[in-house]
Design an enzyme around this catalytic site. Structure first.
Site, PDB file in Angstrom:
ATOM      1  N   SER A   1     -29.132 -61.070  28.549  1.00  0.00           N
ATOM      2  CA  SER A   1     -29.560 -61.641  29.828  1.00  0.00           C
ATOM      3  C   SER A   1     -28.649 -61.092  30.907  1.00  0.00           C
ATOM      4  O   SER A   1     -27.453 -60.882  30.671  1.00  0.00           O
ATOM      5  CB  SER A   1     -29.471 -63.170  29.812  1.00  0.00           C
ATOM      6  OG  SER A   1     -29.647 -63.703  31.105  1.00  0.00           O
TER       7      SER A   1
ATOM      8  N   TYR B   1     -26.015 -71.008  27.226  1.00  0.00           N
ATOM      9  CA  TYR B   1     -26.924 -69.857  27.352  1.00  0.00           C
ATOM     10  C   TYR B   1     -26.141 -68.627  27.798  1.00  0.00           C
ATOM     11  O   TYR B   1     -26.250 -67.549  27.194  1.00  0.00           O
ATOM     12  CB  TYR B   1     -28.031 -70.175  28.353  1.00  0.00           C
ATOM     13  CG  TYR B   1     -29.028 -69.060  28.515  1.00  0.00           C
ATOM     14  CD1 TYR B   1     -30.090 -68.918  27.633  1.00  0.00           C
ATOM     15  CD2 TYR B   1     -28.907 -68.116  29.538  1.00  0.00           C
ATOM     16  CE1 TYR B   1     -31.005 -67.894  27.762  1.00  0.00           C
ATOM     17  CE2 TYR B   1     -29.820 -67.080  29.674  1.00  0.00           C
ATOM     18  CZ  TYR B   1     -30.858 -66.974  28.787  1.00  0.00           C
ATOM     19  OH  TYR B   1     -31.752 -65.944  28.912  1.00  0.00           O
TER      20      TYR B   1
END
Length: 286
Positions: A150, A172
């Site tokens: 990401s 995350y």
């Protein structure tokens, strides 16, 4: 002839979103697919996970291309389930050439927060490692691994306004950052064996993860119950280009390149598909 003609690809998180897109795109380029997904909810994740019928739809779309597919409901957090699913696919197709470790969740605003942290780390980091580890004994010269990171993993998050306020959200970022280092080191040591490993880093991607109430709240913390209409104008803050998000197909096209012969000497790369998000947010002083 397709760019991955005759190869076999193992794709996790394949029931919908990016995972489905990757499976179908690889099939369009000639690969047979081993597709797995959890297909059930995780209590701390504030949006619905894929369902068995979603995985069935992925199978239908792959078969529509003329390629074969083996599917299994399997939890990437459980290495035994994952190994059994992969072994069943290899028994059908006879080999493994490509690994796309896509399965992931976003734990923003997840409660209880400690469990949200654990569920995200177990899925995004340990689940990615599990997918790669069960695959390694079956990979040889010319094989390719891609993990989904990401753009968030490449940003400076050392100065968090309210540390500990959203453990699922921070998990995350941490999970994607840690898997990036894992794949980078793995690429170094697999290179002499002719096995390549890379990470692709999407920015906001137009999937159920982004289009969810917890994500809307992250982008619009000033509103108690923001909707897509409220949040979507704020999505553009992530990118330097004037876009709110990329599409799953944009990531799939990058993955097809990374696992194809066109990238036969490309390994250890952090490939950003982020609309300039890294350029906008990276802190060069870290």
């Amino acid at each position: 002839m397709g760019r991955v003609e005759g190869k076999v690809a193992f794709v996790t998180g394949a029931a919908r979103g990016q995972g489905r897109s990757h499976a179908v795109r690889l099939a369009e380029e000639g690969a047979d697919i081993i597709a797995v997904d959890l297909c059930e909810d995780i209590p701390t994740i504030g949006y619905a996970m894929a369902r068995p019928e979603d995985l069935e739809e992925t199978a239908r779309l792959v078969e529509k291309t003329g390629r074969r597919i083996v599917t299994a409901q399997a939890d990437v957090r459980d290495v035994a389930q994952l190994r059994a699913a992969l072994d069943a696919g290899i028994a059908e197709f006879g080999k493994l050439d490509i690994v796309v470790a896509q399965a992931g969740v976003a734990g923003m605003k997840g409660e209880p927060q400690i469990q949200a942290w654990c569920d995200v780390i177990d899925t995004n980091l340990i689940g990615t490692i599990n997918a790669i580890q069960v695959s390694l004994p079956h990979l040889g010269d010319g094989a390719a691994i891609v993990a989904t990171g990401s753009t968030a993993a490449l940003m400076d998050t050392s100065k968090v306004d309210n540390p500990g306020a959203d453990l699922g959200g921070m998990a995350y970022v941490h999970s994607k950052r840690a898997l990036t280092h894992y794949v980078y080191d793995l690429a170094t040591h697999l290179a002499p064996r002719g096995i390549r490993a890379n990470v692709v880093h999407p920015t906001n991607c137009n999937t159920a993860m982004l289009q969810s109430e917890p994500m809307y709240r992250s982008f619009r913390p000033d509103l108690e119950h923001p909707t897509r209409v409220d949040a979507e104008p704020a999505f553009g803050v992530q990118q330097a280009m004037r876009i709110p998000y990329v599409e799953p197909e944009d990531i799939s096209n990058a993955i097809v390149y990374l696992v194809s012969e066109e990238a036969r000497y490309v390994t250890g790369v952090q490939l950003r598909v982020d609309g300039g998000g890294y350029l906008k947010w990276y802190d060069y002083h870290v």
